[in-house]
Design a protein around this motif. Structure first.
Motif, short mmCIF file in Angstrom:
data_model
loop_
_atom_site.label_atom_id
_atom_site.label_comp_id
_atom_site.label_asym_id
_atom_site.label_seq_id
_atom_site.Cartn_x
_atom_site.Cartn_y
_atom_site.Cartn_z
N LEU A 138 0.92 -1.24 -0.11
CA LEU A 138 -0.14 0.22 -0.10
C LEU A 138 0.76 1.27 -0.01
CD1 LEU A 138 -1.62 -2.02 2.46
CD2 LEU A 138 -3.49 -0.84 1.61
N LEU A 139 0.49 2.44 -0.70
CA LEU A 139 0.98 3.45 -0.68
C LEU A 139 0.09 4.72 -0.49
CD1 LEU A 139 3.69 5.36 -1.24
CD2 LEU A 139 3.19 5.00 -3.73
N GLU A 140 -0.08 5.47 0.61
CA GLU A 140 -0.91 6.45 0.69
C GLU A 140 -2.58 5.66 0.63
OE1 GLU A 140 -0.83 9.81 1.74
OE2 GLU A 140 0.95 9.37 2.40
N GLY A 141 -2.72 4.83 1.36
CA GLY A 141 -3.91 4.14 1.37
C GLY A 141 -4.37 3.66 0.26
N GLN A 142 -3.78 3.37 -0.66
CA GLN A 142 -4.08 2.90 -1.94
C GLN A 142 -3.37 1.50 -2.23
OE1 GLN A 142 -6.63 3.97 -4.13
NE2 GLN A 142 -6.94 5.53 -2.33
N VAL A 143 -4.08 0.27 -2.78
CA VAL A 143 -3.17 -1.08 -3.01
C VAL A 143 -2.41 -0.56 -4.33
CG1 VAL A 143 -3.52 -3.19 -3.61
CG2 VAL A 143 -4.95 -2.22 -1.83
N ILE A 144 -1.12 -0.91 -4.27
CA ILE A 144 -0.31 -0.63 -5.37
C ILE A 144 0.19 -2.00 -5.88
CG2 ILE A 144 0.11 1.54 -4.81
CD1 ILE A 144 3.10 0.50 -4.17
N ALA A 145 -0.13 -3.27 -5.20
CA ALA A 145 0.48 -4.47 -5.68
C ALA A 145 -0.45 -5.47 -4.77
CB ALA A 145 1.95 -4.75 -5.55
N ASP A 146 -0.73 -6.60 -5.25
CA ASP A 146 -1.41 -7.51 -4.61
C ASP A 146 -1.44 -8.84 -5.39
OD1 ASP A 146 -3.46 -9.10 -3.64
OD2 ASP A 146 -5.37 -7.61 -4.04
N THR A 147 -1.08 -9.93 -4.76
CA THR A 147 -0.75 -11.15 -5.30
C THR A 147 -2.25 -11.82 -5.57
OG1 THR A 147 -0.77 -12.54 -3.13
CG2 THR A 147 1.48 -11.33 -4.29
N PHE A 148 -3.18 -11.41 -4.93
CA PHE A 148 -4.54 -12.01 -5.05
C PHE A 148 -5.15 -11.66 -6.39
CE2 PHE A 148 -9.05 -11.94 -4.98
CZ PHE A 148 -9.28 -13.33 -4.74
N SER A 149 -5.00 -10.17 -6.79
CA SER A 149 -5.76 -9.35 -8.02
C SER A 149 -4.78 -9.70 -9.14
CB SER A 149 -6.05 -8.29 -7.67
OG SER A 149 -4.87 -7.39 -7.36
N GLY A 150 -3.59 -9.81 -8.97
CA GLY A 150 -2.50 -9.79 -10.07
C GLY A 150 -2.09 -8.49 -10.17
N LEU A 151 -2.19 -7.46 -9.44
CA LEU A 151 -1.66 -6.04 -9.48
C LEU A 151 -0.33 -5.93 -9.12
CD1 LEU A 151 -2.42 -3.20 -10.13
CD2 LEU A 151 -2.98 -2.87 -7.66
N GLY A 152 0.69 -5.69 -10.12
CA GLY A 152 2.07 -5.30 -9.65
C GLY A 152 2.74 -6.28 -10.11
N THR A 153 4.06 -6.44 -9.56
CA THR A 153 4.98 -7.48 -10.41
C THR A 153 5.57 -8.28 -9.00
OG1 THR A 153 5.65 -5.65 -12.13
CG2 THR A 153 7.26 -7.64 -11.35
N PHE A 154 5.93 -9.61 -9.45
CA PHE A 154 6.17 -10.67 -8.45
C PHE A 154 7.49 -11.16 -9.05
CE2 PHE A 154 6.80 -15.14 -7.28
CZ PHE A 154 7.17 -15.07 -5.94
N THR A 155 8.86 -11.22 -8.30
CA THR A 155 9.96 -11.82 -8.58
C THR A 155 10.46 -12.70 -7.65
OG1 THR A 155 11.23 -9.90 -7.68
CG2 THR A 155 10.36 -9.47 -10.03
N THR A 156 11.40 -13.51 -8.22
CA THR A 156 12.20 -14.44 -7.18
C THR A 156 13.75 -14.33 -7.62
OG1 THR A 156 10.22 -15.93 -6.88
CG2 THR A 156 12.67 -16.64 -6.59
N ALA A 157 14.51 -14.06 -6.61
CA ALA A 157 15.85 -13.92 -7.01
C ALA A 157 16.07 -13.07 -8.42
CB ALA A 157 16.51 -15.06 -7.18
N GLY A 158 15.28 -12.05 -8.57
CA GLY A 158 15.48 -10.99 -9.54
C GLY A 158 14.75 -11.34 -10.92
N LYS A 159 14.13 -12.51 -11.04
CA LYS A 159 13.52 -13.01 -12.11
C LYS A 159 11.99 -12.91 -12.08
CE LYS A 159 12.86 -17.38 -15.01
NZ LYS A 159 13.24 -18.68 -15.45
N GLU A 160 11.41 -12.19 -13.03
CA GLU A 160 9.80 -11.91 -13.01
C GLU A 160 9.38 -13.02 -13.15
OE1 GLU A 160 6.73 -9.02 -14.83
OE2 GLU A 160 8.97 -8.45 -14.93
#
Length: 296
Positions: A138-160
């Motif tokens: 969250l940033l300023e009360g707004q969801v900016i990344a969410d693994t449930f909805s798919g919003l944002g980016t997920f990486t492991t050891a730098g790999k998207e």
């Protein structure tokens, strides 16, 4: 499925501010991690020239962490989470959350488009839910990344990776009991890192940090949330509310909360200092403009 509600962080009265200059951090000797956890902070990241940044803070700026940096999950004190600004090796203003499972100690969630603004106060937060297998930023009360909805980016050891792959990493997340400490303004220190380079110390100002043993995602879609309350039983789940009441009592206040000051090896200056709250602050690492020197 549950929706991601808008969170309204608390409005704080004028008070004291902690100044981090890359020489030290704050630490609380208590296991704060939990399967369901929410962490929020009120921070101010200043514009500092790269040449003026200390060796302990070349890129990543740690807001709080229970773990060391690095991707090896079998290292001592590698379990838990880390919450920071800037992707490793950059100063790209991304807000990032990292956590550990059996495979890696740097599963990370971020937003590439909604970035942390500089030279202003901003409220940031994250939630981790093992039961829901969900992470939220969250940033300023707004969801900016969410693994449930798919919003944002997920990486492991730098790999998207696809966002769905985060679910298993969250279900198998290792809780950060380690040495039993919450590090405020740094990753956990490492024995062979005398200069604090691997702790990625915070450079900026912090006004509040709160830790709750409840997940943001556990709130009903239209109901109360721990940070826009009221929430019944909130006192039972609040682990830490570091809200500096004023400059004069800052150290005694932190001591009462069992928060102590730590410093990297070889530094003799105070690890942190305290100044009155202001919406416009000049960080010690930012030089005074030549035109203003005669006025100060």
């Amino acid at each position: 499925p549950p929706r991601s509600p808008t969170v309204k962080p608390p409005v704080l009265p004028a008070s004291g501010t902690v100044v981090f200059t890359g020489d030290g951090w704050l630490e609380r000797k208590q296991d704060v991690d939990a399967q369901e956890i929410f962490v929020g902070a009120n921070i101010f990241v200043p514009t500092v020239e790269e040449a003026a940044m200390p060796k302990s803070s070349p890129s990543m700026q740690t807001i709080a962490a229970t773990k060391i940096s690095g991707c090896k999950s079998d290292e001592p004190n590698a379990n838990g989470w880390a919450f920071f600004v800037h992707e490793w090796g950059t100063r790209n203003r991304q807000l990032r959350l990292s956590w550990t499972d059996t495979k890696s100690a740097c599963h990370e969630l971020t937003s590439k488009t909604t970035l942390v603004p500089l030279d202003t106060w901003v409220k940031v937060g994250f939630s981790l839910s093992k039961d829901a297998r969900r992470a939220v930023l969250l940033l300023e009360g707004q969801v900016i990344a969410d693994t449930f909805s798919g919003l944002g980016t997920f990486t492991t050891a730098g790999k998207e990776l696809p966002m769905l792959s985060a679910e298993s990493c969250l279900q198998d997340r290792f809780l950060g009991f380690n040495d039993g400490s919450l590090h405020i303004g740094a990753h956990a220190p490492q024995p062979k890192d005398a200069k604090g380079t691997l702790s990625h110390l915070f450079v900026g100002f912090m006004r509040q940090l709160w830790v709750m043993r409840t997940a943001f995602v556990s709130a009903s879609p239209d109901g109360d949330n721990p940070v826009n309350g009221p929430t019944p039983g909130l006192a039972k789940v609040t682990m830490l509310d570091m809200h500096i009441p004023d400059v004069e009592s800052a150290r005694s206040f932190l001591e009462g909360m069992r928060i102590t000051e730590r410093v990297i090896q070889g530094i003799t200056a105070p690890p942190v200092t305290y100044v009155p709250w202001s919406d416009k602050l000049r960080h010690p690492l930012v030089p005074i403009p030549t035109s203003a020197r005669g006025l100060l």
